[in-house]
Write a protein that holds these residues in place. Structure first.
Motif, PDB file in Angstrom:
ATOM      1  N   ASP A   1       3.196  -5.313  20.453  1.00  0.00           N
ATOM      2  CA  ASP A   1       3.545  -5.085  19.047  1.00  0.00           C
ATOM      3  C   ASP A   1       2.331  -5.205  18.137  1.00  0.00           C
ATOM      4  OD1 ASP A   1       6.200  -4.443  19.357  1.00  0.00           O
ATOM      5  OD2 ASP A   1       6.905  -6.511  19.210  1.00  0.00           O
ATOM      6  N   LEU A   2       1.417  -6.110  18.482  1.00  0.00           N
ATOM      7  CA  LEU A   2       0.198  -6.225  17.681  1.00  0.00           C
ATOM      8  C   LEU A   2      -0.613  -4.927  17.761  1.00  0.00           C
ATOM      9  CD1 LEU A   2      -1.676  -7.969  15.951  1.00  0.00           C
ATOM     10  CD2 LEU A   2      -2.768  -8.762  18.070  1.00  0.00           C
ATOM     11  N   ALA A   3      -0.669  -4.338  18.953  1.00  0.00           N
ATOM     12  CA  ALA A   3      -1.385  -3.069  19.104  1.00  0.00           C
ATOM     13  C   ALA A   3      -0.747  -1.980  18.248  1.00  0.00           C
ATOM     14  CB  ALA A   3      -1.387  -2.645  20.571  1.00  0.00           C
ATOM     15  N   TYR A   4       0.575  -1.987  18.169  1.00  0.00           N
ATOM     16  CA  TYR A   4       1.295  -0.957  17.398  1.00  0.00           C
ATOM     17  C   TYR A   4       1.133  -1.163  15.894  1.00  0.00           C
ATOM     18  CZ  TYR A   4       5.175   1.973  15.780  1.00  0.00           C
ATOM     19  OH  TYR A   4       5.927   2.919  15.142  1.00  0.00           O
ATOM     20  N   TYR A   5       1.646  -2.295  15.422  1.00  0.00           N
ATOM     21  CA  TYR A   5       1.634  -2.534  13.977  1.00  0.00           C
ATOM     22  C   TYR A   5       0.223  -2.779  13.451  1.00  0.00           C
ATOM     23  CZ  TYR A   5       6.684  -2.927  14.444  1.00  0.00           C
ATOM     24  OH  TYR A   5       8.005  -2.668  14.710  1.00  0.00           O
ATOM     25  N   GLY A   6      -0.602  -3.468  14.252  1.00  0.00           N
ATOM     26  CA  GLY A   6      -1.965  -3.749  13.812  1.00  0.00           C
ATOM     27  C   GLY A   6      -2.776  -2.486  13.600  1.00  0.00           C
ATOM     28  N   SER A   7      -2.648  -1.530  14.518  1.00  0.00           N
ATOM     29  CA  SER A   7      -3.398  -0.283  14.375  1.00  0.00           C
ATOM     30  C   SER A   7      -2.916   0.524  13.168  1.00  0.00           C
ATOM     31  CB  SER A   7      -3.282   0.551  15.654  1.00  0.00           C
ATOM     32  OG  SER A   7      -1.932   0.852  15.951  1.00  0.00           O
ATOM     33  N   ILE A   8      -1.599   0.512  12.925  1.00  0.00           N
ATOM     34  CA  ILE A   8      -1.068   1.235  11.758  1.00  0.00           C
ATOM     35  C   ILE A   8      -1.581   0.606  10.466  1.00  0.00           C
ATOM     36  CG2 ILE A   8       1.010   1.862  10.485  1.00  0.00           C
ATOM     37  CD1 ILE A   8       2.486   1.934  13.176  1.00  0.00           C
ATOM     38  N   ILE A   9      -1.549  -0.718  10.402  1.00  0.00           N
ATOM     39  CA  ILE A   9      -2.046  -1.409   9.208  1.00  0.00           C
ATOM     40  C   ILE A   9      -3.525  -1.109   8.993  1.00  0.00           C
ATOM     41  CG2 ILE A   9      -2.516  -3.683   8.191  1.00  0.00           C
ATOM     42  CD1 ILE A   9      -0.012  -4.682   9.706  1.00  0.00           C
ATOM     43  N   PHE A  10      -4.304  -1.192  10.077  1.00  0.00           N
ATOM     44  CA  PHE A  10      -5.742  -0.935   9.978  1.00  0.00           C
ATOM     45  C   PHE A  10      -6.025   0.477   9.463  1.00  0.00           C
ATOM     46  CE2 PHE A  10      -9.566   0.851  11.993  1.00  0.00           C
ATOM     47  CZ  PHE A  10     -10.535   0.022  11.446  1.00  0.00           C
ATOM     48  N   LEU A  11      -5.354   1.466  10.034  1.00  0.00           N
ATOM     49  CA  LEU A  11      -5.583   2.851   9.625  1.00  0.00           C
ATOM     50  C   LEU A  11      -5.135   3.087   8.185  1.00  0.00           C
ATOM     51  CD1 LEU A  11      -4.423   4.653  12.891  1.00  0.00           C
ATOM     52  CD2 LEU A  11      -6.769   4.529  12.010  1.00  0.00           C
ATOM     53  N   THR A  12      -4.017   2.478   7.807  1.00  0.00           N
ATOM     54  CA  THR A  12      -3.523   2.640   6.433  1.00  0.00           C
ATOM     55  C   THR A  12      -4.517   2.092   5.418  1.00  0.00           C
ATOM     56  OG1 THR A  12      -1.229   2.490   7.200  1.00  0.00           O
ATOM     57  CG2 THR A  12      -1.638   2.112   4.851  1.00  0.00           C
ATOM     58  N   VAL A  13      -4.964   0.876   5.659  1.00  0.00           N
ATOM     59  CA  VAL A  13      -5.918   0.245   4.735  1.00  0.00           C
ATOM     60  C   VAL A  13      -7.241   1.003   4.734  1.00  0.00           C
ATOM     61  CG1 VAL A  13      -7.256  -1.846   4.275  1.00  0.00           C
ATOM     62  CG2 VAL A  13      -4.852  -2.024   4.961  1.00  0.00           C
ATOM     63  N   LEU A  14      -7.714   1.415   5.913  1.00  0.00           N
ATOM     64  CA  LEU A  14      -8.985   2.127   6.017  1.00  0.00           C
ATOM     65  C   LEU A  14      -8.951   3.439   5.245  1.00  0.00           C
ATOM     66  CD1 LEU A  14     -11.813   2.581   7.235  1.00  0.00           C
ATOM     67  CD2 LEU A  14     -10.670   3.590   9.238  1.00  0.00           C
ATOM     68  N   PHE A  15      -7.955   4.272   5.497  1.00  0.00           N
ATOM     69  CA  PHE A  15      -7.916   5.586   4.852  1.00  0.00           C
ATOM     70  C   PHE A  15      -7.573   5.482   3.369  1.00  0.00           C
ATOM     71  CE2 PHE A  15      -8.035   6.955   9.191  1.00  0.00           C
ATOM     72  CZ  PHE A  15      -8.652   8.194   9.149  1.00  0.00           C
ATOM     73  N   HIS A  16      -6.826   4.451   2.999  1.00  0.00           N
ATOM     74  CA  HIS A  16      -6.583   4.237   1.566  1.00  0.00           C
ATOM     75  C   HIS A  16      -7.892   3.894   0.857  1.00  0.00           C
ATOM     76  CE1 HIS A  16      -4.966   2.972  -2.215  1.00  0.00           C
ATOM     77  NE2 HIS A  16      -5.274   1.694  -2.011  1.00  0.00           N
TER      78      HIS A  16
ATOM     79  N   VAL B   1       0.817  -1.210   0.000  1.00  0.00           N
ATOM     80  CA  VAL B   1       0.000   0.000   0.000  1.00  0.00           C
ATOM     81  C   VAL B   1       0.855   1.266   0.000  1.00  0.00           C
ATOM     82  CG1 VAL B   1      -1.820   1.286   1.179  1.00  0.00           C
ATOM     83  CG2 VAL B   1      -1.856  -1.215   1.198  1.00  0.00           C
ATOM     84  N   VAL B   2       1.671   1.425   1.041  1.00  0.00           N
ATOM     85  CA  VAL B   2       2.356   2.704   1.249  1.00  0.00           C
ATOM     86  C   VAL B   2       3.297   3.047   0.102  1.00  0.00           C
ATOM     87  CG1 VAL B   2       3.829   4.025   2.801  1.00  0.00           C
ATOM     88  CG2 VAL B   2       2.155   2.422   3.742  1.00  0.00           C
ATOM     89  N   ILE B   3       4.225   2.155  -0.205  1.00  0.00           N
ATOM     90  CA  ILE B   3       5.220   2.449  -1.237  1.00  0.00           C
ATOM     91  C   ILE B   3       4.560   2.591  -2.601  1.00  0.00           C
ATOM     92  CG2 ILE B   3       7.320   1.638  -2.371  1.00  0.00           C
ATOM     93  CD1 ILE B   3       8.051   0.187   0.186  1.00  0.00           C
TER      94      ILE B   3
END
Length: 436
Positions: free
Chosen positions: A151-166, A30-32
């Motif tokens: 770590d799940l709270a950290y990376y999981g939330s970033i992944i969720f927000l990235t996919v959601l806003f994309h 997604v990001v790159i």
């Protein structure tokens, strides 16, 4: 020494680092792919600065805490408080310093977006403090399962927000992704506070015995130098590419190199997992005088690491072109394949680095580790200066490969001065591994 004794911890460590791989996959897909090259390059430069500060502060102040707390469990609260105070002050000073220097740094890299992101650096660091300290605190007591949830709270939330806003069409800039990372830091720090509340509450923050600071700083005398050198090797290459390439292509080369290294960072998950497991185990066994058992365990770890990482590295190197086409980098970043191929070949020597450096930290041979790292880092910077201006990202990748090889050889030699490790013993591990 039976590996089965640590099997459950190893499973949770693998699961924990699998989250990092999923995060890396989300960044790759997604990001790159979505962000323009200049926006992704700006975030990659910011991330390098952020990680250099975090990793340095962790290795200088928190890893020694893991060692001393593992050896002297009765002093955990005092050691934790001393580490907490030092870690927090350094993070704040570094964050504010880079924020104040945001304008000239943005000019250096011809990236106004980077200057804006650096203004947010103090907030990003502050909101990750409890996450970093919490993980190391849980490492002392081998609570790897709880580290997994942080770590799940950290990376999981970033992944969720990235996919959601994309999906909503609102993910367009590197600053957007930075905000997702900051939110992830808040959520994961909250989880870390929950798991470590009893220890955090018991910290005598304003009444730390002076001897605790002295003990940490004495150990950090060589640890600091080693950490600075290791961190610069691991994270400064993106910054170097932006400096040594011509201004007209510098941000593009930063984006290309960072994209290739994001795929290569599958090995960083292995590196962090090794640190979680090896340092406290090596520290306790060495303190208990169990050198023979530690030597046997290290030989088994070396065998397993080589048996896994060498074939994986070979397959990834040979499959570089179809892999780049799969992620649609082949057209977006022409010339990315050789950069990735060179980086991934470091997997042939990385097992030696992973095991040797963490064992040396665990047994307290930080002076020898420092000099090994010094030589490797000097080679790293010299090669970058010589190769990057003409070879660009490929030159930076070659500097990583060669300096990693030198680091692996030198740390292995130093480890053998303390432990009875041999190539024959590593090979013999295949025969008795079943009994572990």
């Amino acid at each position: 020494m039976n590996l089965r004794d640590h099997l459950d911890k190893g499973i949770w460590a693998v699961a924990d680092k699998a989250i990092l791989l999923v995060y890396g996959f989300a960044v790759i897909v997604v990001v790159i792919y979505v962000l323009p090259e200049t926006e992704y390059a700006a975030f990659a430069l910011f991330q390098s600065v952020f990680l250099i500060i975090c990793v340095l502060s962790d290795s200088i102040f928190l890893q020694p805490m893991v060692k001393f707390a593992s050896e002297h469990e009765a002093e955990v609260e005092q050691v934790l408080a001393a580490s907490f105070n030092l870690y927090t002050v350094v993070m704040l000073v570094c964050g504010i310093g880079f924020a104040l220097a945001s304008a000239p740094i943005a000019d250096l890299y011809h990236s106004p977006a980077l200057g804006t992101m650096l203004l947010w650096l103090p907030a990003a660091l502050i909101l990750n403090i409890f996450r970093g300290i919490g993980i190391r605190l849980l490492q002392v007591s081998y609570r790897i399962k709880q580290i997994f949830w942080i770590d799940l709270a950290y990376y999981g939330s970033i992944i969720f927000l990235t996919v959601l806003f994309h999906s909503l069409g609102s993910f367009k800039t590197g600053m957007d992704f930075l905000k997702f990372n900051i939110i992830g830091g808040v959520i994961s720090s909250t989880v870390a506070i929950y798991y470590g509340w009893a220890s955090f509450r018991a910290m005598p923050l304003l009444h730390v015995p002076r001897g605790e600071y002295g003990k940490l700083l004495t150990f950090a005398k060589f640890q600091a130098g080693t950490s600075i050198l290791q961190t610069l090797q691991q994270w400064a290459d993106v910054l170097i590419v932006g400096i040594y390439t011509p201004p007209s292509i510098s941000l593009y080369q930063v984006a290309l190199y960072s994209a290739a290294k994001t795929l290569y960072r599958v090995f960083d998950a292995v590196r962090e997992g090794a640190t979680l497991l090896i340092v406290p185990v090596a520290s306790r066994m060495h303190t208990a005088g169990e050198k023979d058992k530690l030597s046997e365990l290290v030989e088994k770890m070396l065998f397993v690491a080589f048996a896994v990482m060498v074939p994986v590295s070979l397959v990834l190197a040979l499959g570089a072109e179809p892999l780049m086409k799969l992620f649609k980098y082949h057209d977006k970043f022409p010339g990315i394949e050789p950069v990735f191929e060179v980086l991934i070949l470091s997997g042939f020597i990385l097992p030696l680095v992973l095991v040797s450096t963490n064992v040396l930290i665990g047994i307290g041979r930080v002076k020898g580790l420092f000099f090994a790292m010094l030589v490797a880092t000097l080679v790293f910077f010299v090669l970058n200066r010589l190769l990057v201006p003409d070879m660009h990202s490929v030159g930076a990748a070659l500097a990583v490969l060669i300096s990693t090889g030198i680091m692996g050889i030198l740390t292995f030699i130093d480890m053998r001065r303390e432990l009875s490790i041999s190539a024959r013993g590593v090979a013999r591990s295949i025969k008795n591994l079943k009994s572990s």
